[in-house]
Design an enzyme around this catalytic site. Structure first.
Site, PDB file in Angstrom:
ATOM      1  N   GLY A  10       0.840  -1.199   0.000  1.00 41.14           N
ATOM      2  CA  GLY A  10       0.000   0.000   0.000  1.00 41.14           C
ATOM      3  C   GLY A  10       0.878   1.253   0.000  1.00 41.14           C
ATOM      4  N   GLN A  11       0.241   2.411   0.089  1.00 38.62           N
ATOM      5  CA  GLN A  11       0.992   3.677   0.064  1.00 38.62           C
ATOM      6  C   GLN A  11       1.987   3.776   1.214  1.00 38.62           C
ATOM      7  OE1 GLN A  11      -0.898   7.443  -1.169  1.00 38.62           O
ATOM      8  NE2 GLN A  11      -2.718   6.570  -0.215  1.00 38.62           N
ATOM      9  N   TYR A  60      -8.518  -1.549   5.179  1.00 40.57           N
ATOM     10  CA  TYR A  60      -9.577  -1.363   4.178  1.00 40.57           C
ATOM     11  C   TYR A  60      -9.738   0.148   4.074  1.00 40.57           C
ATOM     12  CZ  TYR A  60     -14.030  -1.806   1.736  1.00 40.57           C
ATOM     13  OH  TYR A  60     -15.043  -1.729   0.800  1.00 40.57           O
ATOM     14  N   THR A  61      -9.364   0.731   2.937  1.00 38.50           N
ATOM     15  CA  THR A  61      -9.248   2.193   2.853  1.00 38.50           C
ATOM     16  C   THR A  61     -10.248   2.839   1.882  1.00 38.50           C
ATOM     17  OG1 THR A  61      -7.495   1.935   1.215  1.00 38.50           O
ATOM     18  CG2 THR A  61      -6.803   2.191   3.510  1.00 38.50           C
ATOM     19  N   THR A 100      -6.982   7.003  11.639  1.00 39.59           N
ATOM     20  CA  THR A 100      -7.425   8.096  10.774  1.00 39.59           C
ATOM     21  C   THR A 100      -8.124   9.228  11.528  1.00 39.59           C
ATOM     22  OG1 THR A 100      -9.013   8.590   9.000  1.00 39.59           O
ATOM     23  CG2 THR A 100      -9.528   6.709  10.353  1.00 39.59           C
ATOM     24  N   TYR A 124     -16.393   3.421   7.593  1.00 38.16           N
ATOM     25  CA  TYR A 124     -14.921   3.367   7.649  1.00 38.16           C
ATOM     26  C   TYR A 124     -14.426   3.902   8.986  1.00 38.16           C
ATOM     27  CZ  TYR A 124     -10.085   4.811   6.640  1.00 38.16           C
ATOM     28  OH  TYR A 124      -8.722   5.021   6.696  1.00 38.16           O
ATOM     29  N   TRP A 149      -5.638  12.305   5.012  1.00 37.55           N
ATOM     30  CA  TRP A 149      -5.468  12.718   3.607  1.00 37.55           C
ATOM     31  C   TRP A 149      -4.105  12.261   3.039  1.00 37.55           C
ATOM     32  CZ3 TRP A 149      -7.804  18.160   2.250  1.00 37.55           C
ATOM     33  CH2 TRP A 149      -9.057  18.305   2.851  1.00 37.55           C
TER      34      TRP A 149
HETATM   35  N1  LIG Z   1      -5.183   6.811   2.557  1.00 43.10           N
HETATM   36  C1  LIG Z   1      -5.534   7.738   3.449  1.00 43.10           C
HETATM   37  O1  LIG Z   1      -5.910   8.871   3.109  1.00 43.10           O
HETATM   38  C2  LIG Z   1      -5.469   7.433   4.931  1.00 43.10           C
HETATM   39  C3  LIG Z   1      -5.788   8.441   5.849  1.00 43.10           C
HETATM   40  C4  LIG Z   1      -5.739   8.162   7.212  1.00 43.10           C
HETATM   41  C5  LIG Z   1      -5.357   6.896   7.640  1.00 43.10           C
HETATM   42  N2  LIG Z   1      -5.065   5.935   6.743  1.00 43.10           N
HETATM   43  C6  LIG Z   1      -4.710   4.595   7.230  1.00 43.10           C
HETATM   44  O2  LIG Z   1      -3.359   4.335   6.890  1.00 43.10           O
HETATM   45  C7  LIG Z   1      -3.177   2.931   6.643  1.00 43.10           C
HETATM   46  C8  LIG Z   1      -2.462   2.747   5.319  1.00 43.10           C
HETATM   47  O3  LIG Z   1      -3.212   3.439   4.318  1.00 43.10           O
HETATM   48  P1  LIG Z   1      -2.744   3.449   2.794  1.00 43.10           P
HETATM   49  O4  LIG Z   1      -3.231   4.734   2.211  1.00 43.10           O
HETATM   50  O5  LIG Z   1      -1.308   3.063   2.681  1.00 43.10           O
HETATM   51  O6  LIG Z   1      -3.673   2.281   2.246  1.00 43.10           O
HETATM   52  P2  LIG Z   1      -3.608   1.479   0.888  1.00 43.10           P
HETATM   53  O7  LIG Z   1      -2.676   2.131  -0.081  1.00 43.10           O
HETATM   54  O8  LIG Z   1      -5.015   1.221   0.503  1.00 43.10           O
HETATM   55  O9  LIG Z   1      -2.921   0.112   1.346  1.00 43.10           O
HETATM   56  C9  LIG Z   1      -3.569  -0.751   2.209  1.00 43.10           C
HETATM   57  C10 LIG Z   1      -2.939  -2.112   2.036  1.00 43.10           C
HETATM   58  O10 LIG Z   1      -3.625  -3.024   2.897  1.00 43.10           O
HETATM   59  C11 LIG Z   1      -3.665  -4.259   2.231  1.00 43.10           C
HETATM   60  N3  LIG Z   1      -4.733  -5.100   2.748  1.00 43.10           N
HETATM   61  C12 LIG Z   1      -6.070  -4.979   2.558  1.00 43.10           C
HETATM   62  N4  LIG Z   1      -6.704  -5.987   3.162  1.00 43.10           N
HETATM   63  C13 LIG Z   1      -5.761  -6.766   3.739  1.00 43.10           C
HETATM   64  C14 LIG Z   1      -5.791  -7.960   4.488  1.00 43.10           C
HETATM   65  N5  LIG Z   1      -6.957  -8.572   4.771  1.00 43.10           N
HETATM   66  N6  LIG Z   1      -4.635  -8.475   4.932  1.00 43.10           N
HETATM   67  C15 LIG Z   1      -3.452  -7.890   4.638  1.00 43.10           C
HETATM   68  N7  LIG Z   1      -3.351  -6.756   3.908  1.00 43.10           N
HETATM   69  C16 LIG Z   1      -4.496  -6.210   3.480  1.00 43.10           C
HETATM   70  C17 LIG Z   1      -3.939  -3.884   0.790  1.00 43.10           C
HETATM   71  O11 LIG Z   1      -3.562  -4.947  -0.049  1.00 43.10           O
HETATM   72  P3  LIG Z   1      -4.445  -5.288  -1.372  1.00 43.10           P
HETATM   73  O12 LIG Z   1      -4.355  -4.070  -2.216  1.00 43.10           O
HETATM   74  O13 LIG Z   1      -3.751  -6.489  -1.926  1.00 43.10           O
HETATM   75  O14 LIG Z   1      -5.833  -5.558  -0.877  1.00 43.10           O
HETATM   76  C18 LIG Z   1      -3.077  -2.652   0.600  1.00 43.10           C
HETATM   77  O15 LIG Z   1      -1.803  -2.975   0.108  1.00 43.10           O
HETATM   78  C19 LIG Z   1      -4.575   2.315   6.721  1.00 43.10           C
HETATM   79  O16 LIG Z   1      -4.755   1.757   7.991  1.00 43.10           O
HETATM   80  C20 LIG Z   1      -5.513   3.496   6.584  1.00 43.10           C
HETATM   81  O17 LIG Z   1      -6.752   3.287   7.236  1.00 43.10           O
HETATM   82  C21 LIG Z   1      -5.083   6.172   5.389  1.00 43.10           C
END
Ligand SMILES: NC(=O)c1ccc[n+]([C@@H]2O[C@H](COP(=O)([O-])OP(=O)(O)OC[C@H]3O[C@@H](n4cnc5c(N)ncnc54)[C@H](OP(=O)(O)O)[C@@H]3O)[C@@H](O)[C@H]2O)c1
Length: 286
Positions: A10-11, A60-61, A100, A124, A149
């Site tokens: 993921g990111q 789950y994002t 978040t 979420y 964000w």
């Molecule tokens: N993006 C935002 O704006 C934001 C803001 C605040 C907080 N956050 C938090 O920051 C964290 C990382 O966010 P991100 O933006 O890096 O998310 P992301 O790019 O969507 O990456 C999330 C990763 O989790 C993996 N994943 C999903 N279901 C899974 C499972 N059952 N077991 C193992 N891996 C699993 C996904 O793999 P697949 O793609 O293979 O499913 C993906 O690689 C998350 O907890 C999110 O809630 C994000």
């Protein structure tokens, strides 16, 4: 230091992989190699590799999709986090988990500190809050970093979407009455690495976000201003500022989601400064 990283594709996971010190041993897992909803596999993996620290970057994002995909959002964000906390507890490892600003409603237009009461508006947000509470109850050596964000050169995010849409259409309607702080995933990764390296590791909730407050529409304008310096096609993109009420989305989001990062930054030997947006825009365009 031995690290088990979940969600490594993921990111945030990708930015962590780019930055973790070479001297640390990294076990990088993704949804194929370690599904965090499978308690048995999580425990096996943790018992086999015996990490000092588990960093949970999996989640789950899809905020809007979660409104109808409730079971999956809770399975990953709540149960998956609990599984990691229990496994960490069983071997005495530390858990660093990411949450978040969407655990807050943002109604009061105040800067959000760690001791403020959450009140999620979306599935979420509820699933992330459940994950926080379950992890904190299951394992005392848990640190939860709430952020907001998130964007990066990896995965799906607002910056990438704007750059793609900006070439498809001359005018974009973007919400101007939700205020937040865009956070570069690389800066968050750096914060997590510095937290991991602390000898006396903190426990409980901490906040970290980029230092600039803006609306989504203002963020879009900044993205196009940076993009136009590299590719003049972006000079002509217009951002139409609209109200949330005029934009159809399944999930409700906080109007005001500014996290107070001071407690966390004060713990670090050196605070983490914002990486300029221009650098990520450049990576995405070139
Ligand atoms: N993006 C935002 O704006 C934001 C803001 C605040 C907080 N956050 C938090 O920051 C964290 C990382 O966010 P991100 O933006 O890096 O998310 P992301 O790019 O969507 O990456 C999330 C990763 O989790 C993996 N994943 C999903 N279901 C899974 C499972 N059952 N077991 C193992 N891996 C699993 C996904 O793999 P697949 O793609 O293979 O499913 C993906 O690689 C998350 O907890 C999110 O809630 C994000």
């Amino acid at each position: 230091m031995r690290i088990l990283l979940t969600g490594s594709k993921g990111q945030v996971g990708s930015c962590l992989r780019d930055r973790l010190p070479d001297s640390w041993e990294l076990i990088a897992s993704d949804s194929q190699t370690l599904n965090i909803t499978d308690a048995h596999n999580v425990l096996n993996m943790v018992k086999t590799f015996e990490p000092d620290v588990i960093i949970n970057a999996a989640g789950y994002t899809k905020v809007d999709a979660a409104e109808t995909d409730i079971d999956k959002a809770f399975a990953i964000n709540a149960t998956g986090t609990l599984n990691l906390a229990q496994a960490a507890q069983s071997i005495g490892a530390r858990l660093i988990h990411i949450s978040t600003e969407q655990v807050f409603d943002g109604h009061h237009h105040v800067i959000l500190s760690e001791n403020m009461a959450p009140n999620p508006l979306s599935v979420y947000g509820h699933s992330k809050l459940a994950g926080e509470l379950l992890a904190l109850n299951a394992h005392v050596d848990t640190v939860i970093v709430r952020t907001s964000w998130v964007y990066s050169e990896y995965g799906s995010n607002f910056v990438k979407t704007m750059l793609e849409k900006g070439l498809e259409t001359p005018s974009l309607r973007v919400v101007d009455d939700q205020i937040g702080c865009p956070t570069y995933a690389g800066d968050l990764a750096e914060v997590i690495i510095r937290l991991t390296a602390l000898t006396h590791s903190p426990r409980g909730l901490l906040h970290f976000a980029g230092s600039q407050q803006m609306s989504w529409a203002e963020f879009a304008q900044r993205i196009f201003a940076e993009a136009a310096k590299i590719d003049e096609r972006y000079k002509h993109v217009k951002v139409e500022h609209i109200a949330t009420a005029d934009y159809q989305s399944a999930a409700r989001r906080p109007e005001f989601g500014i996290l107070d990062s001071r407690s966390l930054q004060n713990l670090l030997p050196q605070p983490v400064a914002d990486t300029p947006l221009a650098r990520i825009v450049e990576k995405l365009i070139r």
